[in-house]
Every structure is written in C-alpha cells, then in structure tokens.
Design an enzyme around this catalytic site. Structure first.
Site, short mmCIF file in Angstrom:
data_model
loop_
_atom_site.label_atom_id
_atom_site.label_comp_id
_atom_site.label_asym_id
_atom_site.label_seq_id
_atom_site.Cartn_x
_atom_site.Cartn_y
_atom_site.Cartn_z
CE1 TYR A 11 -3.00 3.13 0.89
CE2 TYR A 11 -2.31 2.88 3.17
CZ TYR A 11 -2.97 3.59 2.19
OH TYR A 11 -3.63 4.76 2.51
CB ILE A 12 3.18 2.78 2.45
CG1 ILE A 12 2.03 2.91 3.46
CG2 ILE A 12 4.10 3.99 2.51
CD1 ILE A 12 2.44 2.86 4.91
CG ASN A 36 -0.44 -7.54 3.30
OD1 ASN A 36 -1.53 -8.05 2.99
ND2 ASN A 36 -0.35 -6.46 4.05
CE LYS A 85 -0.28 -2.96 6.25
NZ LYS A 85 -0.79 -1.75 5.65
CE1 TYR A 149 4.33 -3.19 12.22
CE2 TYR A 149 3.01 -1.80 13.68
CZ TYR A 149 3.72 -1.97 12.51
OH TYR A 149 3.83 -0.92 11.64
CG PHE A 177 0.75 9.60 13.97
CD1 PHE A 177 2.09 9.99 13.89
CD2 PHE A 177 0.16 9.58 15.22
CE1 PHE A 177 2.80 10.37 15.02
CE2 PHE A 177 0.86 9.97 16.36
CZ PHE A 177 2.19 10.35 16.25
CG ASP A 292 -8.53 0.03 19.59
OD1 ASP A 292 -7.41 -0.23 19.08
OD2 ASP A 292 -9.59 0.02 18.95
C1 UD1 Z 1 -3.49 0.24 13.94
C2 UD1 Z 1 -2.21 -0.29 14.52
C3 UD1 Z 1 -1.05 0.52 14.02
C4 UD1 Z 1 -1.02 0.62 12.52
C5 UD1 Z 1 -2.35 1.19 12.04
C6 UD1 Z 1 -2.41 1.21 10.53
C7 UD1 Z 1 -2.98 -1.10 16.70
C8 UD1 Z 1 -2.84 -0.97 18.18
N1 UD1 Z 1 -2.28 -0.26 15.97
O1 UD1 Z 1 -3.74 1.48 14.53
O2 UD1 Z 1 0.13 -0.07 14.46
O3 UD1 Z 1 0.04 1.45 12.10
O4 UD1 Z 1 -3.40 0.38 12.52
O5 UD1 Z 1 -3.23 2.24 10.11
O6 UD1 Z 1 -3.72 -1.93 16.21
N2 UD1 Z 1 -12.13 0.94 14.26
C9 UD1 Z 1 -13.49 0.66 14.30
N3 UD1 Z 1 -13.95 -0.35 13.49
C10 UD1 Z 1 -13.12 -1.09 12.66
C11 UD1 Z 1 -11.74 -0.77 12.66
C12 UD1 Z 1 -11.28 0.24 13.46
O7 UD1 Z 1 -14.25 1.28 15.01
O8 UD1 Z 1 -13.60 -2.00 11.98
C13 UD1 Z 1 -11.64 2.06 15.09
C14 UD1 Z 1 -10.59 1.67 16.12
O9 UD1 Z 1 -11.19 1.28 17.32
C15 UD1 Z 1 -9.79 2.98 16.23
C16 UD1 Z 1 -9.86 3.57 14.82
O10 UD1 Z 1 -11.00 2.97 14.21
O11 UD1 Z 1 -10.41 3.87 17.11
C17 UD1 Z 1 -8.63 3.28 13.97
O12 UD1 Z 1 -8.38 1.88 13.99
P1 UD1 Z 1 -7.30 1.21 13.00
O13 UD1 Z 1 -7.53 1.67 11.61
O14 UD1 Z 1 -7.33 -0.25 13.26
O15 UD1 Z 1 -5.93 1.86 13.45
P2 UD1 Z 1 -5.21 1.90 14.91
O16 UD1 Z 1 -5.81 0.92 15.83
O17 UD1 Z 1 -5.11 3.30 15.35
#
Ligand code: UD1
Length: 330
Positions: A11-12, A36, A85, A149, A177, A292
């Site tokens: 992707y990136i 992937n 990842k 990770y 981020f 989370d």
């Molecule tokens: C995660 C990874 C991070 C990675 C990033 C990629 C963890 C702890 N961290 O971050 O290492 O670099 O993904 O972008 O997993 N959410 C929903 N429904 C969903 C999916 C997500 O509500 O189906 C919410 C999550 O609770 C969170 C937000 O969306 O609040 C972002 O989630 P996500 O895209 O999975 O990223 P991170 O958890 O921040």
C-alpha cells in the site's frame, strides 16, 4: 541515483514508487515478497507512471539473493518498507514478526554495509510509543511498545541508531501515524484479502458492497463523541515526507513523526464520506477492541522545522480518493 525500495508493491510502497518515478535521475529497483501485495500492482505502477523500473520478487530473509541484488544494483539509497504490519497477527504469531521484520532488516543492513551503501529511510510507526498518558506524541517520548509488531519496529530503530553512532549507516526513521487515502487515479489503494482489521480497508469493503456495516469499536472513549480518535495521514502527504528525506539523509540521520497533528474520531470519518462522497456508511456500536486507546496524534513541529514538511491534505481528500478507489476496484 540508484534507489532500492523494499516492500514496493504494498500500500505505502506502491505510492512511494510513483513519487520516486516522478523524480529526475532516479533509477528504481523494487523488491517485494508478495506476502501482502499483488503482482498486478507492478503493472499499475508502470501504467500510471509511464516509467520503467526493475522488479524482483525477493524475501529479505533470503540473504544470498539479497547479496546478489546488492552486488549488481550499486544502490545509493534504500527505502525500507517491507515488513509484516498487523498488530493482531503479531500477538498470535510473534516469531513471524521477529523473522520477517528483524531478520529481514539485519540481512538488508548487512548487504548495505558489505556494498558500502550508506543511507536508508526506514518505515517505522507511532506504535513504538505504546500507550501514553499524554495523547499528543512527540519524537522524544519514551518508546514502550505494547505489542510484538511495535517491539520489532523499536528494535530495528535501535539497530539503526547504533549503526549511525558507529558511522556505518545514516538513517531517517519515519514514525507513521495512520496512513489513509488512495492514489488520485483510483487504481492504487489498500485492499487486503479477507476481513480487514483497520478502519479504512474495512470501509472500502463496505463501499464495494462486500460488507454491510461498520462495527464501531467503543462509544465511551474520552473523546468528543465517545469513539476512538486517530491522526489519519493522506498517503500522498506520507510520500512527500519520504521524498523530503532524500536530501536530508545525505547529510545526517534523524527521527520524525509523520502525522497531521489533527485527531479525528470514527464518527468524523463516517460523516466525511456522507459529506464529501454522498455515501452513507451504516454502522453499529460494538464493545471496545482490546488494546485500543482513546486518542493519539502527532505533535508536528519537528518534521516541519527540520524537513520542511507538513501535511497538505485532509479528510476531504482522504475520503474522496478512498471512495474512488473502492468504486473502481468493485
Ligand atoms: C493500527 C495499529 C497501528 C497501525 C495502524 C495502521 C494497533 C494498536 N495499531 O492502529 O500499528 O500502524 O493500525 O493504520 O492496532 N475501528 C473501528 N472499526 C473497525 C476498525 C477500526 O471502530 O472495523 C476504530 C478503532 O477502534 C480505532 C480507529 O477505528 O479507534 C482506527 O483503527 P485502526 O484503523 O485499526 O488503526 P489503529 O488501531 O489506530
């Protein structure tokens, strides 16, 4: 300039490849083990850029192939993006992460040292910080990853810091981020096999009609609407950050957070698709996802001051490019 990009069909990596191919005098070699990513991305990069580059299917665990590649390649610079990842998978199968990420990086760095390649730009993550009491992360925060990770990324960072200290290799470490958004052409984006864990890949499946509704994990976080808030950085801004490092790393090493400095909640993201794409995302609230945290975002001052980089795009560009990609890949 001869540039090696590892993980260049991901992707990136694929977006970065396009950014590099736009530059003058860049002779690009991409390696990817396709764990992937799809080989079809190679042709998409060729089609969008109208440029040629070398591609080799290669796993960084394969030391001999890597050494051969380096002997022929005469690389001036390496962008290292290859790695596993998924936070969730790293907790289930930690050995895979130690092997793919750490062993892969050690092999790569050994080849660089053997062939006198001095500069590397490394794809790290804000996950190295772990969960903090203060939500606005700056580069000097302690790194206390809470999953394998993040730990593997921290270990590679430490190795790079040591190699810089020993004057063997200069490095720029970029702590991303939450990368989001897709290429303006609608041809490239993040579309993993199966049910995705991350927010945007999940939304893509909803737009495509593969999934019916979004499970919003948690509605009682300490944020403005109770849903988790993150710093979503447009993939094109992320690419620009990498490109800004090319000149920098020739002179010295550095560590930079790459984010926008603005957190958005899950409900903000859902609303952005309604507002900018006229698309309604159906959702239901679910319990919090394990591990989370409420909110985290970048303190942007360092990359702006030193690299002259800051994000130019926002949720509008992220949702519109994501929508275009999802529709095109139906
Ligand atoms: C995660 C990874 C991070 C990675 C990033 C990629 C963890 C702890 N961290 O971050 O290492 O670099 O993904 O972008 O997993 N959410 C929903 N429904 C969903 C999916 C997500 O509500 O189906 C919410 C999550 O609770 C969170 C937000 O969306 O609040 C972002 O989630 P996500 O895209 O999975 O990223 P991170 O958890 O921040």
């Amino acid at each position: 300039m001869n540039i090696l990009l590892t993980g260049g069909l991901g992707y990136i990596g694929s977006h970065l490849a396009l950014g590099l191919l736009k530059k003058q005098n860049v002779n690009l070699t991409i390696v990817d083990n396709l764990s992937n990513s799809k080989l079809s991305v190679k042709n998409k990069i060729r089609f969008i850029s109208s440029k040629n580059f070398k591609f080799k299917k290669l796993d960084l665990k394969n030391k001999n192939s890597l050494q051969k590649l380096f002997k022929k390649g005469k690389f001036d610079l390496v962008f290292h993006l290859a790695g596993s990842k998924s936070v969730k998978e790293s907790q289930i199968d930690p050995k895979k992460y130690y092997e793919n990420n750490i062993l892969g990086a050690i092999n790569l760095l050994n080849s660089m040292i053997e062939c006198n390649v001095k500069d590397i730009i490394f794809s790290s993550t804000a996950t190295v910080y772990g969960s903090k009491k203060i939500n606005c992360y700056s580069e000097n925060f302690s790194r206390e990853p809470v999953n394998t990770y993040g730990l593997t990324k921290k270990i590679i960072e430490d190795l790079l810091i040591d190699l810089d200290r020993k004057k063997k290799i200069k490095s720029v470490i970029l702590r991303y981020f939450n990368p989001a958004g897709c290429h303006a052409s609608g041809l490239l984006g993040e579309n993993p096999e199966g049910t995705p864990n991350n927010l945007y890949p999940y939304i893509i499946k909803i737009i495509k009609g593969d999934l019916d509704f979004l499970k919003v994990f948690g509605n009682n976080y300490k944020t403005k609407d109770g849903t988790g808030a993150r710093d979503y950085i447009h993939i094109q801004d992320l690419v620009d950050a990498h490109l800004n490092c090319i000149q920098f790393v020739k002179k010295k090493s550095g560590i930079f957070n790459i984010g926008t400095g603005k957190p958005y909640t899950v409900l903000d993201i859902i609303n952005s698709f309604q507002k900018h794409c006229n698309f309604k995302i159906n959702y239901n609230f679910y319990p919090r996802r394990e591990g989370d945290i409420d909110i985290y975002y970048n303190k942007i001052s360092k990359a702006k001051k030193i690299l002259g980089w800051s994000a130019k795009r926002g949720l509008k560009e992220i949702s519109q490019s994501t929508f275009k990609f999802a529709i095109k890949s139906k």
